[in-house]
Design an enzyme around this catalytic site. Structure first.
Site, PDB file in Angstrom:
ATOM      1  N   ASP A   9     -72.661 -81.081 -59.720  1.00  0.00           N
ATOM      2  CA  ASP A   9     -72.835 -81.709 -58.406  1.00  0.00           C
ATOM      3  C   ASP A   9     -71.432 -82.002 -57.907  1.00  0.00           C
ATOM      4  OD1 ASP A   9     -73.815 -83.093 -56.175  1.00  0.00           O
ATOM      5  OD2 ASP A   9     -73.824 -84.997 -57.261  1.00  0.00           O
ATOM      6  N   GLU A  69     -74.602 -77.414 -56.842  1.00  0.00           N
ATOM      7  CA  GLU A  69     -75.262 -77.899 -55.631  1.00  0.00           C
ATOM      8  C   GLU A  69     -74.424 -77.553 -54.414  1.00  0.00           C
ATOM      9  OE1 GLU A  69     -76.320 -82.212 -53.687  1.00  0.00           O
ATOM     10  OE2 GLU A  69     -76.980 -81.860 -55.753  1.00  0.00           O
ATOM     11  N   ASP A 143     -74.732 -89.085 -60.030  1.00  0.00           N
ATOM     12  CA  ASP A 143     -74.152 -87.754 -59.834  1.00  0.00           C
ATOM     13  C   ASP A 143     -74.348 -86.944 -61.115  1.00  0.00           C
ATOM     14  OD1 ASP A 143     -72.322 -88.218 -57.196  1.00  0.00           O
ATOM     15  OD2 ASP A 143     -72.279 -89.974 -58.501  1.00  0.00           O
TER      16      ASP A 143
END
Length: 206
Positions: A9, A69, A143
């Site tokens: 991420d 992501e 996260d």
């Protein structure tokens, strides 16, 4: 089929990562964590640390694929560029080691895990912890679970990928110790625009 998948991420303040091992239809948790860059002000140093962290994870786990992501698209171009820098550096680290990568929109990742594209970060984290039977304390920075979710999302990309992890049976995808979730989920927060999203996610942006 056996493979290790690294999920990231991206962010220039907080980069989350998760690593899983997939053996056939069995998905096993290996590691997750965050790279905290909040005290570093120099953008060049931030990007260098992201690159080095991604390389270290690749060398440690020898993943066959990177799942990352994609930046959240919105009207704030400067914020998009900052998030894109972190993503680009992580991808460059994978490319330098010959590791292929795939990008997944935040909504697609949430849909794959919970069956709801508007699910909150907390809902995604709880679903992963429950179905993968992760015996660790829930991280303060989600996260980490976002990175893990990206890896799991990639593992589920096949002929039944449209069925969310939250409702799959053990015959479809095996999660060690998985069980049916019966508790009603809390409503997820909806954003009226990019500005409200930024206001709630300032820690991810330089």
């Amino acid at each position: 089929m056996e493979r290790v998948i690294l999920g990231i991420d991206p962010g220039t303040v907080m980069m989350g990562f998760g690593v899983i091992k997939q053996v056939g239809k069995s998905v096993q948790f290996i590691e997750m964590g965050v790279l905290n860059l909040s005290k570093e002000r120099d953008i060049a140093k931030k990007l260098h640390r992201i690159f080095e962290c991604a390389l270290a994870l690749i060398e440690k786990h020898k993943p066959s694929h990177l799942a990352i992501e994609a930046p959240f698209f919105g009207k704030n171009v400067q914020s998009m560029l900052k998030l894109g820098r972190g993503q680009g550096v992580a991808i460059a680290a994978a490319i330098s080691k010959g590791i292929p990568f795939s990008e997944y929109a935040p909504r697609k990742i949430k849909m794959a895990i919970t069956g709801k594209g508007t699910a909150s970060k907390e809902q995604v984290a709880k679903m992963l912890f429950s179905l993968m039977k992760i015996n660790e304390t829930m991280p303060k920075q989600l996260d980490a679970t976002d990175g893990l979710a990206a890896a799991v999302c990639h593992a589920l990309q096949n002929d039944y990928a449209s069925t969310p992890l939250s409702v799959r049976t053990l015959s479809e995808v095996e999660m060690p110790g998985s069980k049916k979730i019966t508790k009603k989920s809390q409503p997820s927060k909806k954003y009226s625009g990019w500005e409200t999203f930024i206001a709630d996610n300032e820690k991810r942006i330089l």
